[in-house]
Design an enzyme around this catalytic site. Structure first.
Site, PDB file in Angstrom:
ATOM      1  N   SER A 262     -17.861 -26.485   6.696  1.00 29.37           N
ATOM      2  CA  SER A 262     -18.231 -27.764   7.303  1.00 29.37           C
ATOM      3  C   SER A 262     -17.335 -28.130   8.483  1.00 29.37           C
ATOM      4  CB  SER A 262     -18.158 -28.888   6.264  1.00 29.37           C
ATOM      5  OG  SER A 262     -18.911 -28.544   5.134  1.00 29.37           O
TER       6      SER A 262
ATOM      7  N   GLU B 178     -13.506 -23.850 -12.823  1.00 33.65           N
ATOM      8  CA  GLU B 178     -12.719 -22.886 -12.053  1.00 33.65           C
ATOM      9  C   GLU B 178     -13.568 -22.213 -10.968  1.00 33.65           C
ATOM     10  OE1 GLU B 178      -9.571 -21.984 -11.842  1.00 33.65           O
ATOM     11  OE2 GLU B 178      -9.843 -20.157 -10.659  1.00 33.65           O
TER      12      GLU B 178
ATOM     13  N   HIS C 261      -8.438  -6.615 -11.850  1.00 33.89           N
ATOM     14  CA  HIS C 261      -9.060  -6.895 -10.548  1.00 33.89           C
ATOM     15  C   HIS C 261      -9.467  -8.366 -10.494  1.00 33.89           C
ATOM     16  CE1 HIS C 261     -11.970  -6.839  -7.260  1.00 33.89           C
ATOM     17  NE2 HIS C 261     -12.914  -7.223  -8.103  1.00 33.89           N
TER      18      HIS C 261
ATOM     19  N   THR D 135     -25.996 -28.681  -4.059  1.00 37.76           N
ATOM     20  CA  THR D 135     -25.712 -27.498  -3.244  1.00 37.76           C
ATOM     21  C   THR D 135     -26.780 -27.348  -2.173  1.00 37.76           C
ATOM     22  OG1 THR D 135     -24.933 -26.556  -5.309  1.00 37.76           O
ATOM     23  CG2 THR D 135     -24.928 -25.120  -3.413  1.00 37.76           C
TER      24      THR D 135
ATOM     25  N   ASP E 223       4.226 -33.890   6.882  1.00 37.88           N
ATOM     26  CA  ASP E 223       4.425 -32.733   6.018  1.00 37.88           C
ATOM     27  C   ASP E 223       3.677 -33.016   4.720  1.00 37.88           C
ATOM     28  OD1 ASP E 223       5.433 -30.518   4.483  1.00 37.88           O
ATOM     29  OD2 ASP E 223       7.152 -30.441   5.832  1.00 37.88           O
TER      30      ASP E 223
ATOM     31  N   HIS F  57     -23.563 -22.330 -20.312  1.00 37.85           N
ATOM     32  CA  HIS F  57     -24.547 -21.389 -19.763  1.00 37.85           C
ATOM     33  C   HIS F  57     -23.953 -19.985 -19.630  1.00 37.85           C
ATOM     34  CE1 HIS F  57     -23.274 -22.648 -15.432  1.00 37.85           C
ATOM     35  NE2 HIS F  57     -22.532 -21.675 -15.869  1.00 37.85           N
ATOM     36  N   HIS F  58     -22.629 -19.872 -19.840  1.00 38.03           N
ATOM     37  CA  HIS F  58     -22.013 -18.541 -19.848  1.00 38.03           C
ATOM     38  C   HIS F  58     -22.190 -17.866 -21.195  1.00 38.03           C
ATOM     39  CE1 HIS F  58     -19.864 -18.943 -15.996  1.00 38.03           C
ATOM     40  NE2 HIS F  58     -19.881 -20.214 -16.294  1.00 38.03           N
TER      41      HIS F  58
ATOM     42  N   HIS G 200     -15.848 -22.769 -15.995  1.00 41.47           N
ATOM     43  CA  HIS G 200     -16.878 -23.161 -15.040  1.00 41.47           C
ATOM     44  C   HIS G 200     -16.345 -24.029 -13.913  1.00 41.47           C
ATOM     45  CE1 HIS G 200     -20.708 -22.479 -13.477  1.00 41.47           C
ATOM     46  NE2 HIS G 200     -20.660 -23.702 -13.029  1.00 41.47           N
TER      47      HIS G 200
ATOM     48  N   TRP H 202     -11.543 -10.474 -17.876  1.00 45.65           N
ATOM     49  CA  TRP H 202     -10.642 -11.546 -17.440  1.00 45.65           C
ATOM     50  C   TRP H 202     -10.781 -12.773 -18.318  1.00 45.65           C
ATOM     51  CZ3 TRP H 202     -11.399 -16.471 -15.017  1.00 45.65           C
ATOM     52  CH2 TRP H 202     -12.733 -16.837 -14.858  1.00 45.65           C
TER      53      TRP H 202
ATOM     54  N   ARG I 169     -22.241  -4.285 -17.773  1.00 47.45           N
ATOM     55  CA  ARG I 169     -20.942  -4.440 -17.097  1.00 47.45           C
ATOM     56  C   ARG I 169     -19.862  -3.700 -17.879  1.00 47.45           C
ATOM     57  NH1 ARG I 169     -19.605 -10.746 -16.988  1.00 47.45           N
ATOM     58  NH2 ARG I 169     -17.835 -10.041 -15.760  1.00 47.45           N
TER      59      ARG I 169
ATOM     60  N   LYS J 144     -26.066 -29.527   0.692  1.00 43.66           N
ATOM     61  CA  LYS J 144     -25.053 -28.969   1.592  1.00 43.66           C
ATOM     62  C   LYS J 144     -25.656 -27.952   2.537  1.00 43.66           C
ATOM     63  CE  LYS J 144     -20.857 -29.621  -0.885  1.00 43.66           C
ATOM     64  NZ  LYS J 144     -20.118 -30.043   0.302  1.00 43.66           N
TER      65      LYS J 144
ATOM     66  N   TYR K 200     -15.933 -23.472  -9.360  1.00 43.62           N
ATOM     67  CA  TYR K 200     -16.097 -24.411  -8.241  1.00 43.62           C
ATOM     68  C   TYR K 200     -14.792 -24.615  -7.501  1.00 43.62           C
ATOM     69  CZ  TYR K 200     -20.698 -24.926  -9.987  1.00 43.62           C
ATOM     70  OH  TYR K 200     -21.959 -24.636 -10.385  1.00 43.62           O
TER      71      TYR K 200
ATOM     72  N   SER L 205       1.989 -23.070 -11.195  1.00 53.57           N
ATOM     73  CA  SER L 205       2.004 -23.079  -9.737  1.00 53.57           C
ATOM     74  C   SER L 205       0.814 -23.847  -9.183  1.00 53.57           C
ATOM     75  CB  SER L 205       2.013 -21.649  -9.215  1.00 53.57           C
ATOM     76  OG  SER L 205       1.667 -21.638  -7.856  1.00 53.57           O
ATOM     77  N   SER L 206      -0.396 -23.561  -9.690  1.00 54.41           N
ATOM     78  CA  SER L 206      -1.533 -24.251  -9.069  1.00 54.41           C
ATOM     79  C   SER L 206      -1.582 -25.718  -9.463  1.00 54.41           C
ATOM     80  CB  SER L 206      -2.871 -23.564  -9.339  1.00 54.41           C
ATOM     81  OG  SER L 206      -2.892 -22.952 -10.563  1.00 54.41           O
TER      82      SER L 206
END
Lengths: 179, 527
Positions: free
Chosen positions: B270, B257, B79, B330, B108, B304-305, B255, B144, B452, B333, B259, B171-172
């Site tokens: 915005s 990722e 998932h 943040t 283009d 921090h993870h 991390h 994951w 979890r 924003k 963001y 790809s990315s």
């Protein structure tokens, strides 16, 4: 004309970015030695030090202090060993070399190769704990059902912080899977 | 658009290819590829959503009901990967493809053929990934994050998982190179960097994050692969490696990722809020700098993870304070979005509703993130449903609401027709109701200690899990309504004007609706 110029600029930017990508892939691998060096310097993960017999002999023995060193041994799930220290703990003088041993018996009816990985707790003590000789320096070959005594010679650095009066040396024995 | 202009275009460029298969397979047109990306992401949202529904069906009541624990774990793992790499990231790339050339006045993308390639890798990558479910040993079930050594103990489908992750990464990375090259080189004369719409800015920064961290992830999974099959021991303690090192390398990617999954959302919001508040964005340059600072900070907070792996106190303090620092840009924003609305003449069309839902609910997720940032508290929250509640609040009513908002906002420009506003509003309110029913109770069961990634749980958590499961099915069902609304809008509806929204400003609103196949072949004039 303008389109050609734009195309060459695009190519330049793309090539630079490809270098960044390749560089970052390499950086991922570079993190492995960086991590190991950081662990050596800081004693993270309880990684212990190695010193030569000569260096160990030069340390000044602190006759005013006793440090209690305890020993444990565990076998990783995959290993067919009975593995334990020969003694539960000893009192040591910092700066003096001591020799202790661990016993391991191969419980399998075949040859197995094991590797012991040491760790010292508490973490602050790990960089003051050094070995001049250890069965963990190389992998150990066991014949079927062989039992072995394996020596460790270690010294606790007299610079060990005063707050530490007891430390634990633990070994985990792994089956390396080699033949 | 007049017939004369049409035939003029045909002199230089062909319109869309007539043969359906050829058109979509060979296309190098940024609009076609944007459409492909968006449909692909939409399909993957449903695939990933079905996996989430398997999880929620199993958790509807305590005990084991429908699936065995191994399959349950592979559902949580897959998932996440499907939603992140197959859903959110391609959806943002699709929006970038469609909108960035039009927003900066370029004809283009800078590398159109690469663009085709980076899209067409994705369906194959995801097909390989999903096919692991049918293999011996089942799909990946280690979470994951693929932590070693657990991830190395599954079946041989692991090799397929790694290959598919490599494809998704390639790809990315190609997509990002293309986006950066486009933004740097394809802007119309006069479109200076500080005049670019914020969506373009946030994507530029996101693309840099992608090319910086995806290769690191590729390296990490390659190490897993060689540890498993080629006898290296990067993460095996027996060979002198260290499993904790995997966590460091993974989160150095992981991390930034997260963001990558949220910065384009900031850009979308915005764009939308000024349109419907009929005021220019408050604090444009502070928005740009805030995005840049968030991107920079994302590289120095990864540990921090892993507060519970046993780091030195100094490390825990550093990562705690660095993480809390992210709340500052943040906060800038959120402040700017609210200040944009202050005394604006607001109307609440569907895109605005989703954008406002984003601002409110993303902020919830931000606050629980601050709670998790505190090391002593995190040791209690670690690996509980509180974490699940936190990251789903920032990703579902955060990233996904922004994607839905963007679709409603630009759908009239893409199709030339207005979507059904009444159904859109129903879609918003039912999504918002159910998403909160789904994720809000998870905070409480998490604080009470529900772990979890476990298919069964203590009886005390039963009621809240039942509500969460009802919310999940309700939220999933609401998205079928979105599918219906999109199809209905493509088929017809009230014709959209060029500007579409009364308060809309920007180059994309100066071209016809639907946007012609080729736009800005002669650069527009920027005032």
């Amino acid at each position: 004309m303008e389109i050609l110029e734009r195309k060459s600029r695009t190519l330049q930017v793309s090539i630079k970015l490809v270098f960044v990508v390749v560089g970052m892939f390499g950086f991922g691998y570079l993190m492995v030695p960086i991590y190991n060096i950081l662990c050596d310097i800081t004693g993270l993960n309880g990684k212990t030090g190695i010193i030569s017999t000569v260096q160990a002999g030069e340390l000044v023995i602190d006759e005013d202090r006793w440090v209690n060193v305890e020993f444990t041994g565990t076998v990783n799930v995959s290993g067919p060993w009975d593995f334990k220290p020969g003694q539960d703990s000893i009192k040591v003088r910092p700066g003096k070399q001591y020799k202790i041993s661990y016993t391991a018996k191969n419980l399998a009816d075949r040859e197995v190769v094991g590797q012991a990985v040491p760790s010292v707790a508490p973490r602050v003590a790990s960089k003051y704990f050094s070995k001049t000789e250890c069965f963990c320096f190389t992998s150990q070959v066991f014949e079927a059902n062989e039992e072995k005594d394996m020596p460790v010679v270690f010294v606790v650095d007299p610079a060990l912080p005063k707050s530490v009066d007891s430390l634990v040396l633990s070994y985990t024995f792994f089956d390396t899977g080699e033949k | 658009m007049s017939a004369a202009a049409d035939s003029h275009h045909d002199d230089h460029h062909h319109g869309p290819e007539k043969n359906f298969v050829k058109r979509w397979l060979y296309t190098t047109n940024h609009k076609d590829l944007g459409t492909l990306y968006l449909w692909f992401a939409f399909a993957m949202f449903f695939v990933g959503g079905l996996m989430a529904l398997v999880i929620r069906a199993e958790l509807f009541s305590p005990g084991l009901q429908f699936v065995d624990p191994q399959f349950f774990n592979s559902m949580t793992t897959m998932h996440a990967i499907v939603m992140i790499f197959g859903g959110v990231m391609p959806a943002f790339v699709g929006l970038a493809n469609w909108m960035i050339p039009m927003m900066i006045g370029g004809p283009d993308m800078a590398l159109p053929r690469l663009n085709n390639w980076s899209f067409w890798i994705m369906p194959f990558a995801l097909a390989i990934f999903l096919s692991t479910l049918l293999m011996d040993g089942g799909g990946p079930a280690s979470g994951w994050t693929l932590y070693a050594p657990l991830s190395l103990q599954g079946g041989d489908s692991f090799a397929f998982v790694i290959v598919s992750i490599h494809f998704m990464g390639i790809s990315s990375v190609m997509g990002s190179i293309n986006i950066i090259a486009t933004i740097l080189n394809m802007r119309a004369p006069g479109m200076t960097l500080m005049k670019m719409p914020l969506f373009v800015w946030t994507w530029l920064i996101t693309a840099f994050l992608l090319i910086a961290v995806i290769p690191v992830f590729a390296g990490a999974v390659t190490m897993l692969l060689t540890d498993r099959y080629f006898g290296t021991s990067f993460f095996s303690a027996a060979g002198g490696g260290d499993p904790v090192m995997y966590q460091h390398i993974f989160w150095f990617f992981g991390h930034p990722e997260v963001y990558i999954l949220i910065l384009p959302a900031f850009g979308i919001v915005s764009q939308i809020i000024p349109t419907f508040a009929r005021k220019p964005l408050f604090g444009y340059s502070s928005m740009v700098y805030a995005t840049g600072s968030i991107a920079f900070l994302s590289f120095i907070v990864w540990a921090h993870h892993m507060f519970t792996v046993g780091m030195p106190l100094a490390g825990e303090l550093f990562f705690m304070f660095a993480t809390m620092m992210i709340a500052v840009p943040t906060g800038v924003k959120v402040f700017n979005w609210i200040a944009t609305m202050w005394r604006g003449s607001m109307t609440f069309e569907t895109p605005m509703l989703f954008a406002l839902g984003f601002v409110v609910m993303f902020t919830f997720g931000g606050f629980s993130g601050l709670m998790l940032a505190m090391t002593p508290a995190d040791i209690q929250y670690h690996d509980t449903y509180f974490v699940v509640a936190h990251f789903h609040y920032v990703l579902v009513p955060g990233a996904i609401f922004s994607i839905i908002a963007a679709c409603y906002y630009w759908l009239p420009k893409w199709t030339g027709n207005m979507y059904d506003e009444r159904l859109g509003k129903i879609h918003f309110w039912s999504s918002t109701f159910f998403v909160n029913l789904l994720f809000f109770p998870m905070h409480f069961v998490g604080l009470a200690g529900m772990p979890r990634r476990i298919p069964d749980y203590n009886l005390q958590f039963a009621d809240m899990n039942m509500w969460a499961s009802i919310g999940a099915f309700g939220f999933g069902g609401s998205q079928l309504l979105l599918l219906y609304i999109v199809i209905k809008c493509i088929k017809g509806g009230e014709k959209a004007t060029d500007q579409v929204w009364e308060g809309a400003e920007g180059l994309e609103w100066t071209v016809a609706s639907p946007a012609p196949y080729h736009t800005f072949e002669t650069p527009p004039e920027i005032k």
